[in-house]
Design an enzyme around this catalytic site. Structure first.
Site, PDB file in Angstrom:
ATOM      1  N   LYS A 283      19.032  26.953 -76.235  1.00 15.89           N
ATOM      2  CA  LYS A 283      18.889  26.098 -75.067  1.00 15.89           C
ATOM      3  C   LYS A 283      19.614  26.742 -73.887  1.00 15.89           C
ATOM      4  O   LYS A 283      20.718  27.255 -74.042  1.00 15.89           O
ATOM      5  CB  LYS A 283      19.502  24.725 -75.379  1.00 15.89           C
ATOM      6  N   GLU A 369      14.404   5.162 -82.807  1.00 10.75           N
ATOM      7  CA  GLU A 369      14.634   3.852 -82.196  1.00 10.75           C
ATOM      8  C   GLU A 369      14.339   2.712 -83.164  1.00 10.75           C
ATOM      9  O   GLU A 369      14.977   1.657 -83.114  1.00 10.75           O
ATOM     10  CB  GLU A 369      13.764   3.695 -80.943  1.00 10.75           C
ATOM     11  N   ARG A 397       9.857   1.536 -78.342  1.00 10.32           N
ATOM     12  CA  ARG A 397       9.589   2.028 -79.701  1.00 10.32           C
ATOM     13  C   ARG A 397      10.104   1.078 -80.791  1.00 10.32           C
ATOM     14  O   ARG A 397       9.636   1.122 -81.912  1.00 10.32           O
ATOM     15  CB  ARG A 397      10.300   3.371 -79.916  1.00 10.32           C
TER      16      ARG A 397
HETATM   17  C1  TPP Z   1      11.327   8.254 -78.020  1.00  8.35           C
HETATM   18  C2  TPP Z   1      12.329   9.036 -77.227  1.00  8.35           C
HETATM   19  N1  TPP Z   1      13.647   8.840 -77.446  1.00  8.35           N
HETATM   20  C3  TPP Z   1      14.550   9.525 -76.740  1.00  8.35           C
HETATM   21  C4  TPP Z   1      14.156  10.440 -75.809  1.00  8.35           C
HETATM   22  C5  TPP Z   1      15.181  11.146 -74.971  1.00  8.35           C
HETATM   23  N2  TPP Z   1      15.181  12.568 -75.224  1.00  8.35           N
HETATM   24  C6  TPP Z   1      14.533  13.428 -74.443  1.00  8.35           C
HETATM   25  S1  TPP Z   1      14.688  14.998 -74.896  1.00  8.35           S
HETATM   26  C7  TPP Z   1      15.648  14.563 -76.206  1.00  8.35           C
HETATM   27  C8  TPP Z   1      16.148  15.613 -77.127  1.00  8.35           C
HETATM   28  C9  TPP Z   1      15.012  16.341 -77.737  1.00  8.35           C
HETATM   29  O1  TPP Z   1      15.486  17.352 -78.557  1.00  8.35           O
HETATM   30  P1  TPP Z   1      14.484  18.457 -79.037  1.00  8.35           P
HETATM   31  O2  TPP Z   1      13.211  17.843 -79.466  1.00  8.35           O
HETATM   32  O3  TPP Z   1      15.191  19.289 -80.001  1.00  8.35           O
HETATM   33  O4  TPP Z   1      14.147  19.265 -77.712  1.00  8.35           O
HETATM   34  P2  TPP Z   1      15.126  20.211 -76.875  1.00  8.35           P
HETATM   35  O5  TPP Z   1      15.539  19.429 -75.690  1.00  8.35           O
HETATM   36  O6  TPP Z   1      16.261  20.615 -77.736  1.00  8.35           O
HETATM   37  O7  TPP Z   1      14.260  21.365 -76.506  1.00  8.35           O
HETATM   38  C10 TPP Z   1      15.850  13.184 -76.242  1.00  8.35           C
HETATM   39  C11 TPP Z   1      16.661  12.473 -77.220  1.00  8.35           C
HETATM   40  C12 TPP Z   1      12.773  10.604 -75.612  1.00  8.35           C
HETATM   41  N3  TPP Z   1      12.294  11.425 -74.695  1.00  8.35           N
HETATM   42  N4  TPP Z   1      11.891   9.905 -76.329  1.00  8.35           N
HETATM   43 MG    MG Z   2      16.299  20.948 -79.800  1.00  2.00          MG
END
Ligand code: TPP
Ligand code: MG
Ligand code: DXP
Length: 631
Positions: A283, A369, A397
Site C-alpha cells: 500500500k 457488517e 449491510r
Molecule cells: C461494506 C463496506 N464496509 C466498509 C468499507 C470501508 N472500506 C473501504 S476500503 C476498506 C479496506 C479495504 O481493504 P482491502 O480490500 O484490502 O483494499 P486495500 O485498501 O488494502 O487496497 C474498508 C474497510 C467499505 N467500502 N465497504
Molecule cells: Mg488490503
C-alpha cells in the site's frame, strides 16, 4: 499536467503494448507521480491506488477491456485504471464537484464494467457477468480484483462458493494482498494469508524433500516426487482453502514486478476452471510517507506533497467521531460491561483510543457488517453493553441483523451511526441518507440525533443505560458546540424548544438544528419568527409536545439530512394525518435521487439546504398559501 515524458504522449491503454520496457517503467513512475500530485490537492484513496499501478498495467496489457471484464472491488484503488482508460485529463477533477468520481461508475466510462464503493461485491458481479457471457455464447475473460480486506466479508465467500460450484472457465479472481484493510487486516483469514506469505521455511523444506526423493529413487522417482508434492500441497499448500472450493490457486506473485505479473496472467489464460491469483502489493508504493504510514494514507484529505502532512485548518473543533470515541472511553472506564465493535472502521469511527485502552473489549471484526450486528446481539444476550459502531452507509449491510437478531429479540445494543447525512467527496455510494427511513420501520427502536457535542455525550449515556435498541446518528466532520464534559440522561422521546416563535414551527434533526437557528435569523428579515425545536428523538416522537406545537402553529417545517422518502419529515406528515391535524407541512431533506460527490456545502447548495435558501423557500411557501402569517 506536468511534463511527463511517457504519460503525456500515450492516449490510453491501447498504447501500452507499443512501449519499450524502459518506457513502461517510466510510465509507471509518472502515473504514481500524477496520482500523488492530484490526491495532494483533492484528497482521495492514494495508498490503495499507488499499490496497484503495475497490476493495472499488466491487466490492460494482457486483457482487452473492450471485450473482457475487469471488476475492481470497492474501486477506491482504480486511479491508474481511470488514467489509462481515457480519463487522463479529467483525473485532475477527481472527487471534485462535477468532476470524476473517486470510485468506478458505469455511467462515467464504458471501461468501468461495474460500479462500487462498498466492498466485497466484485466476485459476485464478475461471476454474474461470466455467466451472462456464457449464456450469450460470448468468448471473453472476466476478472475480479479484490483486496485482502474485502476478502474478509461474507459476500466474497458467497461468491467464491457459487463460483466453485458453477466451475466457470475464463474466470479469474485476483487477490490483491497488501496485508492491510484500512488498518492492518484482521481475522483468521489474514493469519492464513500471512502464513502463506511468510512460510518460506516450509516452502524450502518441501523443495528439499522433493529433491531427496528424486535422489533416492532416481528418474523413476520423479513421478513419486510429483505425487508427494501433490500430497503435501493437499495438506499444507498455499491457497488450499481456495483449491478446496474448486479454484486453481496461483501464487504468490510479486505485484510490483510487471514482467512476472504479465507472464503469470498469460499462463493463467491457458488454464481451465476458476483461478485465483494471489498477488502481493504494498500500500502506498512509491510514496515514502504513505509506505511508512499506510493507515492515514488509505484515504486522505489534501496534504503537503513534500512532507505528507494533511493541510488542516487550525483551530477546527473535534470531529463528531472523536467526541463519540472520547465519551465512550470515559464511560467504559467506569463500566466494564461496555464493549465496542467496528466492522473495519476503527480510525474513522473514533475508536482508536478505546482500542488502545481496552483491547479486550474492542472488536474489529473485519469488513463484516452483518456479523458485527449479530455478534453484538450475542454479547448483549449475555449481559454486556455492546456499542455497535457503523458508518451509516455500511449499516445498510447489517439491516436484517438489526431487525432479526437485535430488535426482534429486544436485546439492548447501542448503534452508533457515524457519517450520517451527506459525506461529501465519496459521493452516492457513501452518503448516509437512508438510515432514518429504514430504521424507522423497526418496532421499539429508539433513533436519535444530537444537535451538538454535549448532546452526543448525553445520548450515548442515555442509550447505554436504557435497556433499549438505541441508535444515535451523527454526521461526518467537525462537531457543533463547545467543549463538552460530563454526562446527563435525557428522557427518551423528549424534544427541546430552542426558540419560541409563532405560526410556524421548525422541527429540526441533528446538525440541522443549527441550520434552523441560522434560517430563523434570515426569516427575521421578513418579519417571520418561527418556533425552533430540536427533534433529537426521531423515534419515539415527543407526542405531547408535538400535539401542542401543531395546535399553536399552522405551518410546520421539517429539516433533516436524511432521505425525504420515509424520513423524519415523512414521520411528521404521517403524524399530522393520523391524528387529523390540518397543518401545512414543508419538508427539507435529501430528495428522491442519488446525490453525487462534492464538498458537503456544494451539495447542500445544490439541494437548497443552506439557511438563506431554506428561508427563501419558507417565505415563498407561506406566501403561496391562504393562511396568512401576521409578522
Ligand atoms: C461494506 C463496506 N464496509 C466498509 C468499507 C470501508 N472500506 C473501504 S476500503 C476498506 C479496506 C479495504 O481493504 P482491502 O480490500 O484490502 O483494499 P486495500 O485498501 O488494502 O487496497 C474498508 C474497510 C467499505 N467500502 N465497504
Ligand atoms: Mg488490503
Ligand atoms: C473507500 C471507503 O469506503 C473508505 O475508505 C471511505 O472512503 C472512508 O471515508 P471517511 O474518509 O469518511 O472515513
Amino acid at each position: 499536467m506536468k511534463n511527463y515524458t511517457v504519460l503525456n504522449r500515450i492516449n490510453d491503454y491501447k498504447d501500452l503494448n507499443k512501449l519499450s520496457e524502459e518506457e513502461i517503467n517510466t510510465l509507471i513512475e509518472e502515473i504514481r507521480d500524477y496520482i500523488i500530485d492530484v490526491t495532494s490537492k483533492n484528497g482521495g484513496h492514494i495508498g490503495p491506488s499507488l499499490g496497484v499501478v503495475e497490476l493495472t498495467v499488466a491487466l490492460l496489457k494482457v486483457f482487452d477491456p473492450e471485450t473482457d471484464r475487469i471488476v475492481w472491488d470497492i474501486g477506491h484503488q482504480a486511479y491508474s485504471w481511470k488514467i489509462l482508460t481515457g480519463r487522463k485529463e479529467q483525473f485532475r477533477t477527481l472527487r471534485q464537484y462535477k468532476g470524476i468520481s473517486g470510485f468506478l461508475k458505469r455511467k462515467e466510462s464504458r471501461y468501468d464494467h461495474f460500479g462500487a464503493g462498498h466492498s466485497s461485491t466484485s466476485i459476485s458481479a464478475a461471476l454474474g457477468m461470466r455467466k451472462a457471457k456464457d449464456l450469450q455464447k460470448k468468448d471473453s475473460w472476466t476478472v475480479a480484483v479484490i483486496g485482502d480486506g474485502a476478502m474478509t466479508a461474507g459476500q466474497a465467500f458467497e461468491g467464491l462458493n457459487h463460483a466453485g460450484w458453477l466451475d466457470p472457465d475464463k474466470f479469474i479472481v485476483i487477490l490483491n494482498d497488501n496485508q492491510m484493510s484500512i488498518s492492518p487486516n484482521v481475522g483468521a483469514l489474514y493469519t492464513y494469508f500471512n502464513r502463506i506469505i511468510t512460510n518460506e521455511v516450509f516452502q524450502k523444506s518441501r523443495q528439499t524433500l522433493k529433491e531427496i526423493i528424486k535422489k533416492v529413487f532416481g528418474e523413476s522417482g520423479a513421478k513419486l516426487a510429483r505425487k508427494f508434492e501433490e500430497y503435501v500441497k493437499g495438506l499444507f499448500a498455499p491457497g488450499v482453502i481456495f483449491e478446496e472450493l474448486g479454484f486453481t490457486y496461483v501464487g504468490t506473485i510479486d505485484g510490483h514486478n510487471l514482467p512476472e505479473l504479465e507472464k503469470t496472467l498469460e499462463n493463467v489464460k491457458k488454464m481451465r476452471g476458476p483461478i485465483i491469483v494471489h498477488v502481493l502489493t504494498q500500500k502506498g508504493k512509491g510514496y515514502k510517507p504513505a509506505e511508512q504510514n499506510p493507515t492515514p494514507f488509505h484515504g486522505i484529505s489534501p496534504f503537503d506533497k513534500i512532507t505528507g502532512t494533511p493541510i488542516k485548518k487550525v483551530g477546527t473543533p473535534p470531529s463528531w467521531s472523536k467526541v463519540f470515541g472520547q465519551a465512550l472511553v470515559e464511560l467504559a472506564e467506569k463500566d466494564s460491561r461496555i464493549v465496542a465493535i467496528t466492522p473495519a472502521m476503527k480510525e474513522g469511527s473514533g475508536l482508536t483510543e478505546f482500542a488502545d485502552r481496552f483491547p479486550d473489549r474492542f472488536f474489529d471484526v473485519g469488513i463484516a457488517e452483518q456479523h458485527a450486528a449479530t455478534f453484538a446481539a450475542g454479547l448483549s444476550a449475555e449481559g454486556m453493553k455492546p456499542v455497535l459502531s457503523y458508518y451509516s452507509t455500511f449499516l445498510q449491510r447489517g439491516y436484517d441483523q438489526v431487525i432479526h437478531d437485535i430488535a426482534l429479540q429486544g436485546l439492548p445494543v447501542v448503534i452508533a451511526i457515524d457519517r450520517a447525512g451527506l459525506v461529501g467527496e465519496d459521493g452516492p455510494t457513501h452518503h448516509g441518507v437512508y438510515d432514518i427511513s429504514f430504521l424507522r420501520a423497526i418496532p421499539d427502536i429508539v433513533i436519535s440525533a444530537p444537535k451538538d457535542q454535549q448532546e452526543l455525550r448525553n445520548l450515548l449515556y442515555t442509550a447505554l443505560y436504557s435497556d433499549r435498541v438505541f441508535a444515535i446518528r451523527y454526521p461526518r466532520g467537525s462537531a457543533i458546540g463547545d467543549k463538552s464534559e460530563g454526562f446527563e440522561k435525557i428522557p427518551i422521546g423528549s424534544w427541546e424548544v430552542i426558540k419560541e416563535g409563532k405560526e410556524i414551527v421548525i422541527l429540526a434533526v441533528g446538525k440541522y438544528v443549527q441550520k434552523a437557528v441560522e434560517t430563523e435569523k434570515e426569516l427575521k428579515k421578513y418579519g417571520i419568527k418561527p418556533t425552533i425545536v430540536n427533534a433529537r428523538f426521531i423515534r419515539p416522537f415527543d407526542g405531547k409536545m408535538l400535539n401542542q406545537l401543531l395546535k399553536q402553529h399552522h405551518y410546520v417545517v421539517t429539516m433533516e439530512d436524511g432521505a425525504l422518502n420515509g424520513g423524519f419529515g415523512s414521520a411528521v406528515a404521517e403524524y399530522i394525518m393520523d391524528n387529523r391535524f390540518s397543518n401545512e407541512l414543508l419538508r427539507f431533506g435529501i430528495p428522491d435521487r442519488f446525490i453525487q460527490h462534492g464538498k458537503i456545502q456544494q451539495l447542500e447548495e445544490e439541494l437548497g439546504l443552506m439557511p438563506v435558501q431554506m428561508s427563501e423557500r419558507i417565505k415563498e411557501f407561506i406566501t403561496q398559501r391562504s393562511y396568512k402569517v401576521v409578522g
